[in-house]
Design an enzyme around this catalytic site. Structure first.
Site, short mmCIF file in Angstrom:
data_model
loop_
_atom_site.label_atom_id
_atom_site.label_comp_id
_atom_site.label_asym_id
_atom_site.label_seq_id
_atom_site.Cartn_x
_atom_site.Cartn_y
_atom_site.Cartn_z
CD GLU A 54 -0.37 -0.16 2.34
OE1 GLU A 54 -1.23 -0.64 2.38
OE2 GLU A 54 -0.07 0.78 0.60
CG HIS A 59 19.68 11.80 -14.59
ND1 HIS A 59 21.30 13.09 -15.08
CD2 HIS A 59 19.94 10.38 -14.38
CE1 HIS A 59 21.84 11.70 -16.32
NE2 HIS A 59 20.48 10.46 -15.49
CE LYS A 96 -8.64 3.34 1.74
NZ LYS A 96 -9.38 2.43 1.35
C1 F6R Z 1 -4.69 -1.88 1.86
C2 F6R Z 1 -3.94 -1.16 0.49
C3 F6R Z 1 -3.97 -0.34 0.22
C4 F6R Z 1 -5.76 -0.12 -0.16
C5 F6R Z 1 -6.15 1.73 -1.46
C6 F6R Z 1 -7.18 1.98 -2.15
O1 F6R Z 1 -4.55 -3.10 2.23
O2 F6R Z 1 -3.72 -2.08 0.15
O3 F6R Z 1 -2.85 1.50 -0.43
O4 F6R Z 1 -4.83 -0.55 -1.80
O5 F6R Z 1 -6.07 2.03 -0.16
O6 F6R Z 1 -8.05 1.16 -1.73
P1 F6R Z 1 -8.67 -0.34 -3.24
O7 F6R Z 1 -7.46 -1.48 -3.26
O8 F6R Z 1 -10.00 -0.94 -2.03
O9 F6R Z 1 -9.45 1.17 -4.09
#
Ligand code: F6R
Length: 355
Positions: A236, A252, A343
């Site tokens: 990320e 393993h 998203k």
């Molecule tokens: C972005 C990040 C992502 C979010 C994931 C879930 O910085 O780390 O991995 O953590 O998309 O979103 P949240 O944490 O808001 O539930």
């Protein structure tokens, strides 16, 4: 290439939103996160099982909690990434919805499913839909501060749970271990900051070493979930693919690949901890010999005495290493544009069914 990391003038352009300041603040965030949980109480006593529901950076807090609890806590901890919960979730389970934004659809659906099965709930979020539900339904809400990318809010997502689940401090180390962790992270943070030149800065050194290679991170016992955290931070922050795994399991399976045709653009890091199980510690040398015969391999060691300090010291090293790799690659460590776009794309599709 690595000379660039010592040019302090380049950081403002490479990291315009100041991700480095969030990393610099990690020790303070741990202290702050502990304070945040002090006034909160878990009604109904110790649960028989805890299920942490989350995705991405918010789920990693669950992985770390699970490992901290592993040989200490009188309850099971299970981490679920997805829309559903295991069939055993019920009235004797504590369901922790961990979502920094409070809007992650998988976490919202799984939490609703856990509540429908009668589980007690806690939400750890900065707000969003999950915050709304907590307010509406009178659910305990660990309200974490806004303004962080979720993965940079790890201290706030993890430490309050440690405090809440161990009010007496007998199982998970209590205030003493947290204070030690803060001191260790403060000292380590000073070694890893951009002002410290590459020759003395293990974070810069690792970031530069990883440039142009595909990182493979292996943990041991306590550091197994930290290896996964390194992988996701590399993905990320630095936007590079990475692999992760842990001993003794990789002895393993993965070593067969290393022993066969392992050569390639890989770089292997073993995350070591002074308190490894003696047989795990015994395995590292021979496992390392197998990878080292093929590709550059090194070790990074945890600092501190308590489990929290040891675990979080390696988290911080990995966070900075991924940061410096991002700077070297010319990518913004703060943004996660593809994740955000994905998203939005999913939000535009049919809404998920909830229990
Ligand atoms: C972005 C990040 C992502 C979010 C994931 C879930 O910085 O780390 O991995 O953590 O998309 O979103 P949240 O944490 O808001 O539930």
């Amino acid at each position: 290439m690595s000379l660039g990391l010592d040019d302090l003038g380049s950081y403002a352009a490479a990291d315009p939103r100041g991700f480095r300041e969030l990393l610099r603040g990690f020790a303070g965030q741990v202290a702050d996160a502990a304070r945040l949980a002090e006034g909160l109480r878990l009604d109904g006593g110790t649960p028989r099982a805890v299920v942490v529901l989350g995705m991405g950076g918010s789920a990693v807090a669950g992985d770390l909690l699970q490992e901290l609890c592993h040989d200490r806590a009188p309850f099971a901890v299970h981490v679920t990434r997805g829309y559903t919960v295991p069939a055993w979730v019920g009235a004797d389970t504590l369901a922790v919805a961990s979502s920094y934004s409070g809007n992650t659809e998988e976490t919202l659906a799984a939490f609703a499913a856990a509540r429908a099965r009668g589980a007690r709930g806690v939400v750890v979020t900065s707000g969003g839909e999950l915050g709304e539900r907590a307010r509406r339904d009178g659910i305990l809400w660990v309200r974490v501060p806004p303004g962080f990318p979720p993965r940079a809010a790890l201290a706030y997502l993890l430490v309050p749970l440690v405090v809440l689940l161990d009010p007496t401090g007998r199982a998970l180390g209590g205030a003493e271990e947290r204070e030690e962790a803060v001191a260790v992270l403060k000292a380590l943070g000073a070694d890893l900051a951009p002002e410290v030149p590459l020759a003395q800065n293990p974070g810069k050194e690792l970031g530069a070493w990883l440039a142009g290679r595909t990182p493979v991170i292996y943990g041991t016992d306590l550091t197994a979930p930290v290896a996964y955290r390194w992988r996701t931070q590399l993905e990320e922050n630095a936007k590079v693919l990475a692999l992760s795994g842990a001993l003794p399991e990789i002895d393993h399976n993965a070593i067969e690949a290393w022993g066969g045709s392992g050569a390639g653009p890989w770089a292997v890091i073993f995350l070591r901890d002074g308190a490894e199980h003696p047989r795990v510690a015994r395995r590292v040398g021979p496992t390392r010999a197998i990878t080292e015969a093929q590709v550059p391999t090194r070790e990074a060691w945890a600092r501190g005495n308590g489990r929290l300090a040891r675990m979080l010291s390696l988290v911080l090293l990995g966070d900075w290493a991924s940061y410096y790799l991002a700077i070297l690659r010319g990518v913004d460590p703060w943004t996660a544009a593809t994740i955000e776009a994905f998203k939005r794309q999913m939000a535009d599709a049919d809404a998920p069914q909830e229990a």
